[in-house]
Design an enzyme around this catalytic site. Structure first.
Site, short mmCIF file in Angstrom:
data_model
loop_
_atom_site.label_atom_id
_atom_site.label_comp_id
_atom_site.label_asym_id
_atom_site.label_seq_id
_atom_site.Cartn_x
_atom_site.Cartn_y
_atom_site.Cartn_z
N HIS A 1 0.84 -1.20 0.00
CA HIS A 1 0.00 0.00 0.00
C HIS A 1 0.87 1.24 0.00
CE1 HIS A 1 -3.75 2.20 0.81
NE2 HIS A 1 -2.96 3.04 1.47
N ASP B 1 -15.04 3.19 6.47
CA ASP B 1 -13.98 4.07 5.96
C ASP B 1 -14.50 4.91 4.80
OD1 ASP B 1 -11.19 5.04 5.71
OD2 ASP B 1 -11.38 4.10 3.75
N ARG C 1 -14.39 13.36 6.11
CA ARG C 1 -13.08 13.98 6.41
C ARG C 1 -12.65 14.92 5.30
NH1 ARG C 1 -9.40 9.15 6.80
NH2 ARG C 1 -7.77 10.69 7.17
N SER D 1 -7.72 4.40 8.70
CA SER D 1 -8.29 4.30 7.36
C SER D 1 -7.49 3.32 6.51
CB SER D 1 -8.29 5.71 6.72
OG SER D 1 -8.52 5.65 5.35
N LYS E 1 -8.50 -1.07 5.87
CA LYS E 1 -8.66 -1.64 4.52
C LYS E 1 -7.68 -2.79 4.30
CE LYS E 1 -8.52 2.53 2.87
NZ LYS E 1 -8.64 3.86 2.32
N1 URA Z 1 -5.13 6.95 2.18
C1 URA Z 1 -6.16 6.33 2.80
O1 URA Z 1 -6.58 5.25 2.41
N2 URA Z 1 -6.72 6.92 3.87
C2 URA Z 1 -6.29 8.09 4.35
O2 URA Z 1 -6.84 8.56 5.33
C3 URA Z 1 -5.22 8.75 3.69
C4 URA Z 1 -4.63 8.14 2.60
#
Ligand code: URA
Length: 420
Positions: free
Chosen positions: A82, A161, A168, A183, A187
C-alpha cells in the site's frame, strides 16, 4: 446501551481517551448518527489525537464494518502493498508481478485517484478492455489460475472508511495521524493478506508533508498490523519529485512496462526493489524476475484475465496532441516539482476534481530528465500529452516545475528509512 454519541463527542473534546466500548458503538452505529455528530467527533479526534489502544480499536471496528476477505486458503503466501499516495507512483505494477513471479499470492484490492494522487484502478482501466469491478468469484478464479490480481474494492469492504473518508474530505480532518492510520490499516486488514508492506510517502507531493510525521504514521500502522496478527513493515520514501518518468494513466502503464521489460531503471526500480525485499524477495530475486521476463509475463497474464483486448499493451491509448518543454539554459536539474506536474496532469483531464468526473486515460506528462542530471540549453525536459484544444497552455506551467541550476545538486536518496 446508555452511552450517547454526545457523551462520546464531549469525552474526546475534553481531551480524554475513549473506552473501547465507545469507539465500537460509534463505528457500529455510524449510520444512526447525523453527519454533523460524526463530523464533530472526527474533529475532536483530529485535534485531541488518539493513543495506540484507541487507534487499534478504531481500526479493528472499521475493518469489521463490512466484509473481511478470507485468503486463509493460501496460508502465509499472501502479500499486499500500500502506498499512502504519490505522483508518478506505479510501484504496484512492478512489486506485485515480481512477487507473483517468485511464487507469492498477490490478491490486491486498490483504489482510485484521490486529490492530486493517481489511482491504481484508473491506470489499469486505461488499458483497452480492462475492468477492475469483478465479482468475488472471478477474483478468486484469477488468483487460483495465475496468482495475481489487482481489483477494485467493493462497497462491502470497509464501508465505515468510505463514509468517514468522504466526511473527512469536507471537514478538514484528513491529515490526522490516527484517522489516516485507521483508514489505511482497516482496509489492509479487511483485504486479508498476511504479509504487507507500506510505502509511506513524505514531502511536497505527499499527504504527510513532514518527515517525522510520516515516520510516526509508519510506526503506528506497523504496530497496528503486528497486533492484528499480520506481518507488516514500512518504508518511508520521499515524494517531492515524481517517482517514475511518467505521470498520468496509460502513460504510467507504459512506464511500468518499460521497467518490467528492463528498459527503464531509476528511482522507481530502486523503490520497488526495496519494497519487494520487505516482502521476502531479495535484490537478486528481484533482478532475476525482471531480467527473465517472468514479472512482465505475470503482469500481462493479469491484464488479459481482467479483460484486456488482444494487443492492448502494445496499443495503449495515445493523446491527440503533444507539446514538449525545453531547458531554458544549460546546467543541472535540481528540482522537478511533483505537485506542479500532478496539477498539470489533473487539469489536462488525467485525474478527478470530484468523484463523478470522467478521466481522459491517454493524457499526462512524460519526463525526459531526472533530478541531478546535466542538461544543455534547448534540451527536452518533458512532454505534455493532451487531447483538448486549449490545454497546450498547461505546458507553460509544466515548464515551471523544473529548476535548472549551475551547481550539481545533492540528490536525496528516495528511501528515508525502514520501519519494522
Ligand atoms: N489513504 C487512505 O486510504 N486513507 C487516508 O486517510 C489517507 C490516505
Amino acid at each position: 446501551m446508555s452511552m450517547k454519541i454526545t457523551d462520546i463527542i464531549a469525552e474526546k473534546r475534553h481531551g480524554n481517551a475513549l473506552c473501547d466500548e465507545a469507539i465500537r458503538l460509534w463505528i457500529d452505529r455510524l449510520e444512526d448518527f447525523a453527519d454533523y455528530q460524526n463530523s464533530a467527533l472526527l474533529m475532536a479526534i483530529a485535534m485531541g489525537g488518539m493513543d495506540a489502544r484507541e487507534t487499534l480499536t478504531l481500526t479493528d471496528a472499521m475493518a469489521h464494518s463490512g466484509d473481511m476477505l478470507d485468503l486463509s486458503r493460501y496460508g502465509d503466501a499472501t502479500v499486499d502493498k500500500h502506498s499512502t499516495g504519490g505522483v508518478g507512483d506505479g510501484t504496484s505494477f512492478i512489486v506485485m508481478p515480481v512477487m507473483a513471479a517468485t511464487g507469492k499470492i498477490c490478491a490486491k484490492l486498490s483504489g482510485r485517484g484521490l486529490g492530486h494522487t493517481g489511482g491504481t484502478l484508473d491506470k489499469l482501466e486505461s488499458i483497452d478492455g480492462v475492468h477492475t469491478d469483478i465479482s468475488e468469484e472471478r477474483f478468486f478464479e484469477i488468483v487460483d489460475d495465475i496468482g495475481i490480481v489487482i481489483a477494485g474494492q467493493t462497497a462491502q469492504l470497509c464501508p465505515a472508511d468510505k463514509y468517514l473518508y468522504a466526511l473527512r474530505d469536507v471537514t478538514a480532518t484528513v491529515d490526522s495521524m490516527p484517522l489516516i492510520a485507521a483508514s489505511v490499516m482497516s482496509k489492509k486488514l479487511a483485504a486479508g493478506a498476511k504479509n504487507i508492506v507500506l510505502d509511506v510517502k513524505t514531502g511536497r507531493g505527499a499527504f504527510m508533508k513532514d518527515e517525522n510525521d510520516a515516520k510516526t504514521l509508519a510506526r503506528t500502522m506497523v504496530d497496528i498490523g503486528r497486533r492484528s496478527g499480520r506481518n507488516v513493515s514500512a518504508l518511508v520514501t520521499t515524494m517531492d519529485m515524481p517517482l517514475e518518468s511518467a505521470v498520468g494513466n496509460a502513460i504510467e502503464v507504459r512506464s511500468a512496462l518499460d521497467v518490467l521489460s528492463g528498459r527503464e531503471r531509476g528511482d522507481v526500480y530502486e523503490v520497488a526493489k526495496a519494497l519487494c525485499a520487505q516482502l521476502g524477495a531479495d535484490g537478486e530475486a528481484f533482478d532475476r524476475a525482471i531480467a527473465s521476463g517472468a514479472a512482465y509475463e505475470k503482469f500481462e497474464q493479469m491484464i488479459y484475465a481482467l479483460g484486456g483486448k488482444p494487443g492492448c499493451l502494445q496499443n495503449l491509448p495515445q493523446s491527440k496532441y503533444k507539446k514538449t518543454v525545453f531547458a531554458p539554459k544549460s546546467g543541472y536539474i535540481s528540482d522537478i516539482n511533483a505537485m506542479t506536474v500532478a496539477s498539470v496532469t489533473l487539469d489536462a483531464g488525467g485525474g478527478r476534481r470530484v468523484k463523478e468526473d470522467a478521466i481522459l486515460p491517454e493524457v499526462g506528462v512524460k519526463l525526459h530528465v531526472a533530478a541531478g542530471g546535466r542538461v544543455d540549453k534547448g534540451q527536452p525536459l518533458a512532454t505534455l500529452h493532451y487531447s483538448r484544444v486549449g490545454d497546450e497552455e498547461l505546458a507553460q506551467r509544466l515548464a515551471s516545475a523544473f529548476v535548472v541550476s549551475d551547481e550539481k545538486p545533492i540528490v536525496r536518496d528516495r528511501i528515508v528509512c525502514k520501519v519494522e
